[in-house]
Design a protein around this motif. Structure first.
Motif, short mmCIF file in Angstrom:
data_model
loop_
_atom_site.label_atom_id
_atom_site.label_comp_id
_atom_site.label_asym_id
_atom_site.label_seq_id
_atom_site.Cartn_x
_atom_site.Cartn_y
_atom_site.Cartn_z
N ARG A 117 -9.28 -27.84 -12.79
CA ARG A 117 -8.01 -27.55 -13.45
C ARG A 117 -8.19 -27.65 -14.95
NH1 ARG A 117 -7.02 -25.85 -9.23
NH2 ARG A 117 -5.31 -26.30 -7.84
N LYS A 174 -11.40 -29.27 -6.67
CA LYS A 174 -10.78 -28.18 -7.43
C LYS A 174 -10.97 -28.47 -8.91
CE LYS A 174 -8.92 -26.06 -3.93
NZ LYS A 174 -9.39 -24.76 -3.53
N SER A 191 0.61 -33.84 -8.66
CA SER A 191 0.53 -32.38 -8.60
C SER A 191 0.69 -31.88 -7.16
CB SER A 191 -0.81 -31.90 -9.15
OG SER A 191 -0.98 -30.53 -8.87
N ALA A 199 -3.00 -28.75 -17.71
CA ALA A 199 -2.22 -28.80 -16.48
C ALA A 199 -2.13 -30.21 -15.91
CB ALA A 199 -2.82 -27.86 -15.45
N CYS A 200 -3.13 -31.02 -16.15
CA CYS A 200 -3.19 -32.39 -15.62
C CYS A 200 -3.78 -33.31 -16.69
CB CYS A 200 -4.04 -32.44 -14.36
SG CYS A 200 -3.36 -31.55 -12.97
#
Length: 73
Positions: A14, A12, A28, A18-19
Motif C-alpha cells: 500500500r 499486500k 483498513s 493510504a495507511c
C-alpha cells in the motif's frame, strides 16, 4: 510503499499515504477483506518489533499482523 502481511505468503503493498499509522492498517476494511483478519484479534509488528497503537509508519516498512493470544479473565 509499505508491505502488510498476515500469515505465510499472504501480503499486500500500500501507499504510505493510504495507511500512515499502525492503527490505520488495522482498521483498513480493504486490508481486512484482502488478508482475512479481524482487527480486534490482531497485534501489529513493524520491521520485526511490536508496534505502538498509533505508531507512524515510514516508507519501506514491513508491517506484520499476528493473531493475539486469548487470555481468560
Amino acid at each position: 510503499m509499505i508491505t502488510i502481511g498476515f500469515g505465510p505468503g499472504n501480503s499486500k503493498t500500500r501507499d504510505l499515504a493510504a495507511c500512515p499509522t499502525t492503527e490505520a492498517v488495522r482498521r483498513s476494511r480493504d486490508l481486512q477483506m484482502a488478508l482475512g483478519f479481524d482487527p480486534a484479534a490482531v497485534g501489529v509488528m513493524v520491521n520485526g518489533t511490536i508496534a505502538q497503537t498509533e505508531q507512524t509508519l515510514n516508507d519501506g516498512d514491513l508491517v506484520t499482523l499476528f493473531t493475539k493470544a486469548n487470555t481468560k479473565a
